[in-house]
Design a protein around this motif. Structure first.
Motif, PDB file in Angstrom:
ATOM      1  N   LEU A 112     -19.910  39.730  28.407  1.00 55.34           N
ATOM      2  CA  LEU A 112     -19.103  39.889  29.614  1.00 55.34           C
ATOM      3  C   LEU A 112     -18.043  40.971  29.397  1.00 55.34           C
ATOM      4  N   LEU A 113     -17.353  40.912  28.276  1.00 60.39           N
ATOM      5  CA  LEU A 113     -16.331  41.924  27.989  1.00 60.39           C
ATOM      6  C   LEU A 113     -16.947  43.307  27.797  1.00 60.39           C
ATOM      7  N   HIS A 121      -9.597  43.705  26.401  1.00 60.56           N
ATOM      8  CA  HIS A 121     -10.215  42.872  25.356  1.00 60.56           C
ATOM      9  C   HIS A 121      -9.844  41.400  25.465  1.00 60.56           C
ATOM     10  N   ASP A 122      -8.773  41.106  26.204  1.00 59.22           N
ATOM     11  CA  ASP A 122      -8.357  39.713  26.381  1.00 59.22           C
ATOM     12  C   ASP A 122      -8.327  39.299  27.861  1.00 59.22           C
ATOM     13  N   CYS A 123      -8.940  40.100  28.702  1.00 69.57           N
ATOM     14  CA  CYS A 123      -9.041  39.861  30.158  1.00 69.57           C
ATOM     15  C   CYS A 123      -7.699  39.924  30.883  1.00 69.57           C
ATOM     16  N   ALA A 124      -6.712  40.515  30.258  1.00 72.67           N
ATOM     17  CA  ALA A 124      -5.380  40.595  30.867  1.00 72.67           C
ATOM     18  C   ALA A 124      -5.372  41.453  32.129  1.00 72.67           C
ATOM     19  N   TRP A 125      -6.327  42.355  32.273  1.00 72.16           N
ATOM     20  CA  TRP A 125      -6.338  43.270  33.421  1.00 72.16           C
ATOM     21  C   TRP A 125      -7.247  42.804  34.551  1.00 72.16           C
ATOM     22  N   MET A 126      -7.878  41.638  34.397  1.00 72.77           N
ATOM     23  CA  MET A 126      -8.753  41.108  35.439  1.00 72.77           C
ATOM     24  C   MET A 126      -7.910  40.615  36.610  1.00 72.77           C
ATOM     25  N   LYS A 127      -8.379  40.910  37.839  1.00 74.35           N
ATOM     26  CA  LYS A 127      -7.623  40.491  39.021  1.00 74.35           C
ATOM     27  C   LYS A 127      -8.566  40.011  40.126  1.00 74.35           C
ATOM     28  N   PRO A 128      -8.077  39.134  40.998  1.00 78.05           N
ATOM     29  CA  PRO A 128      -8.908  38.647  42.102  1.00 78.05           C
ATOM     30  C   PRO A 128      -9.436  39.811  42.947  1.00 78.05           C
ATOM     31  N   GLY A 129     -10.674  39.684  43.378  1.00 73.87           N
ATOM     32  CA  GLY A 129     -11.313  40.702  44.192  1.00 73.87           C
ATOM     33  C   GLY A 129     -12.146  41.679  43.379  1.00 73.87           C
TER      34      GLY A 129
END
Length: 140
Positions: A112-113, A121-129
């Protein structure tokens, strides 16, 4: 009156030329395309066509800027490259985590990453949409 008719024809030719030249900018192995409608954003296009956010940005890196703020009506974008087109996607919702998405789609966390480097690398930048590739195989 005659001058305004001439100006209108010039504008029409410029629009046609920009669309034709936009198609020339697409990667040679582009597998599928979409034409931008007035007011559409990259997020709209990703969700509408099931294209991962990272994939849209990567295959159109010579066409759209990193913030995706330079889209215009009738612009042609590549949605995927032949044999590298992730069509298994997930639209991130509030409360989703990379682990919950990976588990829900039975995808290895590292895969997934790897397919979505835009989330960090830690999904800190993932956002809704955002639209993520949830394929079991690596595309990037």
């Amino acid at each position: 009156m005659h001058a305004s008719s001439f100006t209108a024809r010039l504008v029409a030719l410029a629009v046609i030329a920009s669309v034709v030249s936009a198609k020339d900018d697409l990667p040679a192995d582009c597998d599928r395309t979409a034409t931008v409608k007035a007011g559409e954003t990259c997020s709209d296009i990703c969700e509408k066509y099931g294209v991962p956010t990272y994939q849209l940005a990567a295959v159109n890196k010579d066409i759209i800027d990193p913030s995706c703020s330079n889209l215009f009506a009738n612009q042609v974008l590549c949605l995927g490259i032949k044999d590298l087109d992730c069509k298994a996607t997930h639209v991130v919702k509030k409360g989703d985590t990379c682990h919950s998405i990976a588990d829900a789609h039975n995808v290895a966390f590292e895969t997934l990453l790897g397919n979505n480097p835009n989330v960090g690398h830690d999904c800190a930048w993932m956002k809704p949409g955002e639209v993520l590739c949830v394929a079991k195989e690596r595309y990037s």
